[in-house]
Design a protein around this motif. Sequence first.
Motif, PDB file in Angstrom:
ATOM      1  N   ASP A  95      29.996 121.714 -29.500  1.00 57.26           N
ATOM      2  CA  ASP A  95      29.223 121.305 -30.658  1.00 57.26           C
ATOM      3  C   ASP A  95      28.802 119.857 -30.457  1.00 57.26           C
ATOM      4  O   ASP A  95      29.086 119.254 -29.436  1.00 57.26           O
ATOM      5  CB  ASP A  95      30.067 121.480 -31.918  1.00 57.26           C
ATOM      6  CG  ASP A  95      29.240 121.727 -33.167  1.00 57.26           C
ATOM      7  OD1 ASP A  95      28.028 121.412 -33.157  1.00 57.26           O
ATOM      8  OD2 ASP A  95      29.783 122.225 -34.167  1.00 57.26           O
ATOM      9  N   TRP A 130      35.121 123.571 -28.110  1.00 57.86           N
ATOM     10  CA  TRP A 130      34.350 123.018 -29.217  1.00 57.86           C
ATOM     11  C   TRP A 130      32.995 122.553 -28.690  1.00 57.86           C
ATOM     12  O   TRP A 130      32.706 121.378 -28.590  1.00 57.86           O
ATOM     13  CB  TRP A 130      35.098 121.874 -29.889  1.00 57.86           C
ATOM     14  CG  TRP A 130      34.506 121.566 -31.221  1.00 57.86           C
ATOM     15  CD1 TRP A 130      33.486 120.707 -31.464  1.00 57.86           C
ATOM     16  CD2 TRP A 130      34.856 122.142 -32.462  1.00 57.86           C
ATOM     17  NE1 TRP A 130      33.181 120.708 -32.789  1.00 57.86           N
ATOM     18  CE2 TRP A 130      34.002 121.588 -33.433  1.00 57.86           C
ATOM     19  CE3 TRP A 130      35.800 123.082 -32.862  1.00 57.86           C
ATOM     20  CZ2 TRP A 130      34.080 121.936 -34.758  1.00 57.86           C
ATOM     21  CZ3 TRP A 130      35.864 123.417 -34.191  1.00 57.86           C
ATOM     22  CH2 TRP A 130      35.017 122.846 -35.126  1.00 57.86           C
ATOM     23  N   TYR A 179      40.755 117.749 -32.644  1.00 54.12           N
ATOM     24  CA  TYR A 179      40.269 119.090 -32.980  1.00 54.12           C
ATOM     25  C   TYR A 179      38.799 119.259 -32.618  1.00 54.12           C
ATOM     26  O   TYR A 179      38.399 120.295 -32.113  1.00 54.12           O
ATOM     27  CB  TYR A 179      40.488 119.344 -34.469  1.00 54.12           C
ATOM     28  CG  TYR A 179      39.985 120.681 -34.927  1.00 54.12           C
ATOM     29  CD1 TYR A 179      40.629 121.839 -34.512  1.00 54.12           C
ATOM     30  CD2 TYR A 179      38.883 120.792 -35.754  1.00 54.12           C
ATOM     31  CE1 TYR A 179      40.176 123.088 -34.924  1.00 54.12           C
ATOM     32  CE2 TYR A 179      38.426 122.021 -36.166  1.00 54.12           C
ATOM     33  CZ  TYR A 179      39.081 123.170 -35.753  1.00 54.12           C
ATOM     34  OH  TYR A 179      38.631 124.387 -36.152  1.00 54.12           O
ATOM     35  N   ARG A 180      38.015 118.244 -32.863  1.00 58.01           N
ATOM     36  CA  ARG A 180      36.579 118.335 -32.635  1.00 58.01           C
ATOM     37  C   ARG A 180      36.140 117.914 -31.238  1.00 58.01           C
ATOM     38  O   ARG A 180      34.946 117.870 -30.957  1.00 58.01           O
ATOM     39  CB  ARG A 180      35.839 117.470 -33.667  1.00 58.01           C
ATOM     40  CG  ARG A 180      36.020 117.920 -35.076  1.00 58.01           C
ATOM     41  CD  ARG A 180      34.915 118.802 -35.448  1.00 58.01           C
ATOM     42  NE  ARG A 180      35.037 119.255 -36.820  1.00 58.01           N
ATOM     43  CZ  ARG A 180      34.054 119.810 -37.460  1.00 58.01           C
ATOM     44  NH1 ARG A 180      32.891 119.936 -36.881  1.00 58.01           N
ATOM     45  NH2 ARG A 180      34.207 120.244 -38.666  1.00 58.01           N
ATOM     46  N   SER A 181      37.083 117.587 -30.376  1.00 61.83           N
ATOM     47  CA  SER A 181      36.720 117.209 -29.009  1.00 61.83           C
ATOM     48  C   SER A 181      37.641 117.903 -28.009  1.00 61.83           C
ATOM     49  O   SER A 181      38.032 117.309 -27.019  1.00 61.83           O
ATOM     50  CB  SER A 181      36.796 115.690 -28.843  1.00 61.83           C
ATOM     51  OG  SER A 181      38.118 115.245 -29.029  1.00 61.83           O
ATOM     52  N   THR A 239      29.592 126.687 -32.503  1.00 66.75           N
ATOM     53  CA  THR A 239      29.684 126.646 -31.047  1.00 66.75           C
ATOM     54  C   THR A 239      28.954 127.832 -30.415  1.00 66.75           C
ATOM     55  O   THR A 239      28.397 127.703 -29.331  1.00 66.75           O
ATOM     56  CB  THR A 239      31.152 126.640 -30.587  1.00 66.75           C
ATOM     57  OG1 THR A 239      31.809 127.804 -31.076  1.00 66.75           O
ATOM     58  CG2 THR A 239      31.865 125.409 -31.089  1.00 66.75           C
ATOM     59  N   GLU A 246      34.388 128.035 -33.112  1.00 62.47           N
ATOM     60  CA  GLU A 246      33.758 128.031 -34.418  1.00 62.47           C
ATOM     61  C   GLU A 246      32.380 128.668 -34.297  1.00 62.47           C
ATOM     62  O   GLU A 246      31.851 128.820 -33.203  1.00 62.47           O
ATOM     63  CB  GLU A 246      33.650 126.567 -34.884  1.00 62.47           C
ATOM     64  CG  GLU A 246      33.151 126.416 -36.264  1.00 62.47           C
ATOM     65  CD  GLU A 246      32.274 125.187 -36.392  1.00 62.47           C
ATOM     66  OE1 GLU A 246      32.110 124.748 -37.535  1.00 62.47           O
ATOM     67  OE2 GLU A 246      31.732 124.704 -35.403  1.00 62.47           O
ATOM     68  N   GLU A 302      29.823 117.069 -31.835  1.00 59.38           N
ATOM     69  CA  GLU A 302      30.780 115.991 -32.078  1.00 59.38           C
ATOM     70  C   GLU A 302      31.155 115.228 -30.808  1.00 59.38           C
ATOM     71  O   GLU A 302      31.285 114.005 -30.834  1.00 59.38           O
ATOM     72  CB  GLU A 302      32.040 116.531 -32.748  1.00 59.38           C
ATOM     73  CG  GLU A 302      31.870 116.764 -34.233  1.00 59.38           C
ATOM     74  CD  GLU A 302      31.235 118.101 -34.561  1.00 59.38           C
ATOM     75  OE1 GLU A 302      30.885 118.847 -33.638  1.00 59.38           O
ATOM     76  OE2 GLU A 302      31.086 118.381 -35.761  1.00 59.38           O
TER      77      GLU A 302
END
Length: 178
Positions: A161, A159, A153-155, A44, A41, A163
Amino acid sequence: MEVVEILKRSYWAFLLVIIFLTALYIRCIPGTKLVYPQLLEIDTHYFLRMGEYIVEHGKLPENDYLAGWGTIPGGPNRNYYEIVALWTFPMFYFILKPFMPDITMYWVGVWIPAFLGALSVVLMYFLGKELFNDRRIGLLAAAFLAFTPGILYRSSAGWMDKEVIVGILMVLAFYFFV
């Protein structure tokens, strides 16, 4: 006979290791099934830029003309905005560099989020066990966190980021609150 007794008493550790390894495998799929592991994304890439700058210069940049695509003059305020997340990935880079001399910040950005996501599953086991005083509930809580699609999805790999870091810190905060 002693081995059987040890296994009966330590079944939870065996199952926790299986849950952790499964969570890690699932989170690594985006990094292994693509042609080349990618950051997933636009945020990132912001974290990658900041991390590379920290590694090269030892501090955050004064100005980031790419952040916000000009909507925020000078980019977001890096003195307080996501400061923990901005420094976490370079910290992993510096920890791993002596053991892996060819490591890059890009490698850290792809693979460390998957590891941290799987690590939060282990921490969730201890939270569930502490809340209900039952190892089975802890294993169930860890399994739920390991396989929840919204969290996967977020880990996952790529990724880089906030999260994954927030997930670990939230579970730790709840654990110490309890």
